[in-house]
Design a protein around this motif. Structure first.
Motif, mmCIF file in Angstrom:
data_model
loop_
_atom_site.group_PDB
_atom_site.id
_atom_site.type_symbol
_atom_site.label_atom_id
_atom_site.label_comp_id
_atom_site.label_asym_id
_atom_site.label_seq_id
_atom_site.Cartn_x
_atom_site.Cartn_y
_atom_site.Cartn_z
ATOM 1 N N ASP A 1 25.797 -37.041 26.019
ATOM 2 C CA ASP A 1 25.740 -38.226 27.142
ATOM 3 C C ASP A 1 25.603 -37.695 28.525
ATOM 4 N N TYR A 2 25.983 -36.336 28.607
ATOM 5 C CA TYR A 2 25.993 -35.698 30.001
ATOM 6 C C TYR A 2 24.611 -34.850 30.337
ATOM 7 N N PHE A 3 24.076 -34.123 29.321
ATOM 8 C CA PHE A 3 23.264 -33.192 29.745
ATOM 9 C C PHE A 3 21.815 -33.752 29.206
ATOM 10 N N ALA A 4 20.633 -33.651 29.933
ATOM 11 C CA ALA A 4 19.345 -34.088 29.634
ATOM 12 C C ALA A 4 18.847 -33.453 28.596
ATOM 13 N N ARG A 5 18.228 -33.760 27.669
ATOM 14 C CA ARG A 5 17.353 -32.870 26.459
ATOM 15 C C ARG A 5 16.575 -31.767 27.358
ATOM 16 N N PRO A 6 16.792 -30.689 27.166
ATOM 17 C CA PRO A 6 15.981 -29.375 27.636
ATOM 18 C C PRO A 6 14.640 -29.425 26.951
ATOM 19 N N SER A 7 13.706 -28.970 27.959
ATOM 20 C CA SER A 7 12.467 -29.095 27.226
ATOM 21 C C SER A 7 12.071 -28.119 26.287
ATOM 22 N N TYR A 8 12.784 -27.044 25.762
ATOM 23 C CA TYR A 8 12.471 -26.314 24.645
ATOM 24 C C TYR A 8 12.660 -27.097 23.373
ATOM 25 N N GLN A 9 13.468 -28.064 23.656
ATOM 26 C CA GLN A 9 13.722 -28.827 22.129
ATOM 27 C C GLN A 9 13.012 -30.145 22.134
ATOM 28 N N ASP A 10 12.134 -30.595 23.257
ATOM 29 C CA ASP A 10 11.589 -31.961 23.438
ATOM 30 C C ASP A 10 10.500 -32.135 22.157
ATOM 31 N N SER A 11 9.541 -31.302 21.574
ATOM 32 C CA SER A 11 8.909 -31.484 20.543
ATOM 33 C C SER A 11 9.867 -31.825 19.095
ATOM 34 N N ALA A 12 10.728 -30.762 18.909
ATOM 35 C CA ALA A 12 11.684 -30.921 17.581
ATOM 36 C C ALA A 12 12.513 -32.311 17.787
ATOM 37 N N VAL A 13 12.926 -32.641 18.738
ATOM 38 C CA VAL A 13 13.753 -33.884 18.668
ATOM 39 C C VAL A 13 12.932 -34.961 18.811
ATOM 40 N N GLU A 14 11.933 -35.068 19.406
ATOM 41 C CA GLU A 14 10.971 -36.410 19.530
ATOM 42 C C GLU A 14 10.409 -36.609 18.079
ATOM 43 N N GLY A 15 10.063 -35.372 17.455
ATOM 44 C CA GLY A 15 9.599 -35.552 16.092
ATOM 45 C C GLY A 15 10.750 -36.510 15.178
ATOM 46 N N TYR A 16 11.960 -35.938 15.490
ATOM 47 C CA TYR A 16 13.025 -36.606 14.598
ATOM 48 C C TYR A 16 13.177 -38.113 14.910
ATOM 49 N N LEU A 17 13.103 -38.318 16.137
ATOM 50 C CA LEU A 17 13.508 -39.643 16.572
ATOM 51 C C LEU A 17 12.430 -40.518 16.224
#
Length: 600
Positions: free
Chosen positions: A463-479
Motif C-alpha cells: 500500500d506504500y510503494f508503487a510497483r517497480p518497472s522491473y516487475q510490470d510485465s510479470a505482475v500485470e500478467g498475473y492480474l
C-alpha cells in the motif's frame, strides 16, 4: 523515585529539562509549531494506558532529506540490470555516502535547532552520510521539541508496552529540512517470521519413516525423508549443490541479522554441525554487536530464530565466512523499569552501522518484519532507501515475506477479516514490511517435493510503494488471469508485488537448547535462499566477476529462467483463501532455485 518518575519528573531530569528549555537562543524561542506527522489513532490492539513518565529516556532519531537519492536510484537500476553496460559496476562506500547526504543548509538549520535545546556536537550521533542524527532525551524534552504528548500504549494480545504519540509538530522553518522523527507514531511490533502461526514452542523431532528417493524437477534425486524433515543435505539435493564446494578465501561472505534479544548459541551450532554438516564441526561465525547487541551464551537464552538462521545459513555455505549481527533495541519496555531505553527503530540502527563499513558480506538475510501499516510511510521509505544504498554497493538483501498469508495472523476473531488502521477501519489485506520494499528480495515459502506454496507464505501488494518497472510485465500478467472482481478493494493492484522468490519453509530440523526439533516459517526460506545466492556469488567471484548485488532486475528480466516455477498452493488470510500459485509470478511464491540451471 519510581513513584515520582511514574507521576511526574525526577529531580535530575527536571534540572536537565529546565536547562535545555531556557537555554534556547532567540532564533528558535517562540517559534510556532506546525503539524509534521499524525496518524488517525493507534493501530488495532494498542490502547493508551497512562501518560509517559517524564524522565523516560528516548533515543530520538531525526532523518534529514536526501536530495540526491534519485541519482543513487538511477545508479542502482543500471548496475543491477544485466542488459546494461554498467551491470556489476557497483558503487563504493564513499560514492554512496555522497549520494545519501543531506544539503548543507539542512545540516546547518537542524544543528541550530538542536543547539537551541542544549545539544552540542558531542551529544549527536550521526549516520555515515549524516542523513540521520540521534539524540538521547527524556520524554519531557522530546515533548517540548516536538510539541506533543507521549503516552504508554499497551498491546492487548501480547501485553507489550511502548511509549509513543499519535502526532508531532516542528517549527515550520524545519519542515523542508527534516523528513521524520521517531520514535513517535511508529507502532510496529517487529516480530520474527518463524512458526508464529504454527507452534509457540519448538516441536520435538521424530525419526523419519520414509525411505528411497524422490525425483526432483530436473531429474535430481532427493531423499524421500525430506518430505518429513528438512536438513542441509535435503536442501543441497533439492537445489542441486551437493557437489559444489565453496572457497573460504576468495572474499565471498554471507551475513545474517539478529534482533529482539535473539542469541545464536555456539554449543547448539556445534551439535547441529555434528548432526548435519560434519565437515563444519569446530568452526564458527563472526559475531558483531550493533548498538549494544549482546551475545548471551547461556543455553537457556538461546533463540529459536537466531539458531535457525545461523545453523542453516552458515551450514549451507560452509566454509564461506559468516557474520551474525546482533542489534539491540527491543520494542516492548516495562513501565516500572524506567532504566530501560525504549528503542524501536532497529533497522535504522543496523543500516547506520552497516553502511559505515567498507567490507560487507555480499548476501544478507533478515527474518524479521511487521505489518506495513504499523510503520509510518515516512520511516518505511527512509529505511527502504537504505536498502537501495546497499544494493548499489553490490549487496543482495533478502527478507522473509511473512507468515500470515495475505494477512498478519491477527485477524478479527469473529469475522477473520483484517482492517486498516487509517481511521476508516476498512476491510483489507495486510502487506508486510520490509518485504514490500522494492529494493529488497522478498522470500516466500514452499513445502514438500515436488514443491507447492506453503499455506502461511506471506504475499500480496504494497500500500506504500508503487510497483517497480522491473516487475510490470510479470505482475500485470498475473492480474490479467484473476477473475474480474476477485478481492476487489482488498489490495492495491498498482503496488509493489511480493514475494520475488521462494524456498522450503516447513519442518526444518534445528538444535535448540541441546535438543533437536522442527520449526517452520518464511524465516526458514530467507536464510536458505540467501545461502544459495552466496554460493552463486562464490562461483562468480572465482570466475573474476562481481557479486550479483540487487537481484530483482535480474530475476524479472530473465533470471527466472534459472528458477523453478511454483504453480500449486495458496496463501490464505483475512478470512479468504488468498492468492493462488500459478504459472509465472504470483503473490505467494513465484520461483525457487532450479536444479537444472546455475547463473554464474
Amino acid at each position: 523515585m519510581r513513584f515520582l518518575a511514574r507521576t511526574g519528573l525526577s529531580l535530575a531530569s527536571a534540572l536537565l529539562a529546565s536547562q535545555l528549555v531556557y537555554a534556547a537562543p532567540k532564533s528558535f524561542r517562540g517559534c510556532s509549531h506546525k503539524l509534521k506527522e499524525s496518524i488517525a489513532g493507534p493501530p488495532h490492539g494498542w490502547t493508551p494506558v497512562a501518560a509517559a513518565p517524564k524522565d523516560h529516556v528516548i533515543d530520538l532519531k531525526i532523518a534529514l532529506p536526501q536530495p540526491n537519492f534519485g541519482t543513487l536510484e538511477k545508479h542502482l537500476w543500471e548496475v543491477s540490470d544485466p542488459s546494461h553496460t554498467r551491470y556489476g559496476a557497483h558503487l563504493s562506500k564513499e560514492e554512496v555516502d555522497e549520494l545519501m547526504s543531506p544539503h548543507p543548509e539542512s545540516l546547518s538549520i537542524v544543528d541550530e535547532w538542536l543547539a537551541s535545546h542544549g545539544f552540542d556536537e558531542s551529544q549527536l550521533v550521526r549516520s555515515p552520510a549524516k542523513d540521520w542524527v540521534t539524540i538521547r532525551v527524556p520524554v519531557v524534552v522530546a515533548e517540548e521539541m516536538l510539541g506533543t504528548t507521549y503516552h504508554i500504549y499497551e498491546h492487548s494480545a501480547s501485553g507489550d508496552s511502548i511509549v509513543r504519540t499519535t502526532s508531532y509538530s516542528l517549527p515550520e522553518v524545519l519542515h523542508d529540512h527534516i523528513d521524520l522523527v521517531q520514535p513517535t507514531t511508529m507502532f510496529a511490533r517487529f516480530k520474527p517470521m518463524k512458526s508464529s502461526l504454527h507452534w509457540s514452542t519448538l516441536t520435538p523431532a521424530s525419526p523419519s519413516t520414509s525411505t528411497g528417493t524422490i525425483t526432483g524437477p530436473a531429474g535430481n534425486q532427493v531423499d524421500a525423508s525430506c518430505n518429513e524433515t528438512v536438513t542441509v543435505t535435503c536442501l543441497k539435493q533439492l537445489y542441486n549443490s551437493v557437489d559444489y564446494n565453496t572457497t573460504a578465501t576468495n572474499g565471498n561472505q554471507i551475513g545474517l541479522t539478529g534482533y529482539l534479544g535473539q542469541y545464536a548459541n555456539y554449543d547448539d551450532l556445534e551439535q547441529f554441525y555434528e548432526l548435519e554438516v560434519p565437515d563444519a564441526y569446530g568452526s564458527n561465525f563472526t559475531f558483531v554487536s550493533v548498538n549494544g547487541g549482546q551475545n548471551d551464551q547461556d543455553p537457556a537464552d538461546a533463540g529459536v530464530e537466531a539458531n535457525l538462521d545461523t545453523q542453516f545459513g552458515f551450514g549451507l555455505t560452509y566454509p564461506t565466512p559468516g557474520t551474525f549481527w546482533s542489534t539491540a533495541g527491543e520494542p516492548p519496555f516495562i513501565p516500572d523499569s524506567l532504566e530501560a531505553n525504549d528503542t524501536n527503530e532497529p533497522y535504522s540502527y543496523w543500516l547506520s552501522y552497516i553502511l559505515d563499513q567498507t567490507d560487507i558480506p555480499q548476501a544478507i538475510s533478515t527474518s524479521y518484519g511487521d505489518d506495513e501499516q504499523t510503520v509510518p510511510y515516512s520511516y518505511a521509505s527512509r529505511v527502504c532507501n537504505g536498502f537501495a544504498a546497499l544494493g548499489a554497493r553490490g549487496i543482495s538483501i533478502m527478507f522473509s515475506s511473512g507468515d500470515g498469508g495475505v494477512g498478519d495472523g491477527d485477524a478479527d476473531p469473529a469475522t477473520q477479516e483484517c482492517y486498516s488502521n487509517d481511521g476508516t477501519n476498512r476491510t483489507i489485506f495486510i502487506p508486510g514490511f520490509p518485504a514490500s520494499c522494492p529494493y529488497v528480495t522478498a522470500v516466500g515459502g514452499t513445502v514438500n517435493i515436488p514443491e507447492t506454496a506453503v499455506f502461511f507464505s506471506g504475499g500480496g501488494f504494497s500500500d506504500y510503494f508503487a510497483r517497480p518497472s522491473y516487475q510490470d510485465s510479470a505482475v500485470e500478467g498475473y492480474l490479467e488471469k484473476l477473475v474480474p472482481g476477485t478481492y476487489e478493494g482488498l489490495y492495491n493492484a498498482s503496488g509493489r508485488g511480493y514475494p520475488d522468490v521462494a524456498a522450503q519453509a516447513y519442518n526444518f530440523l534445528i538444535v535448540y537448547q541441546g535438543q533437536t526439533g522442527y520449526v517452520a516459517g518464511t524465516s526458514c526460506a530467507s536464510p536458505t535462499f540467501t545461502a544459495f545466492v552466496s554460493l552463486l556469488n562464490d562461483a562468480r567471484i572465482n570466475a573474476g566477476k562481481s557479486s550479483l548485488g540487487f537481484l530483482n532486475p535480474f530475476i524479472y528480466s530473465g533470471g527466472y529462467a534459472g528458477l523453478n516455477d511454483i504453480t500449486e498452493g495458496n496463501n490464505p488470510g483475512c478470512g479468504t483463501e488468498g492468492f493462488n500459485a500459478t504459472i509465472g509470478w504470483d503473490p505467494g511464491t513465484y520461483c525457487v532455485p532450479d536444479p537444472a540451471h546455475r547463473q554464474n
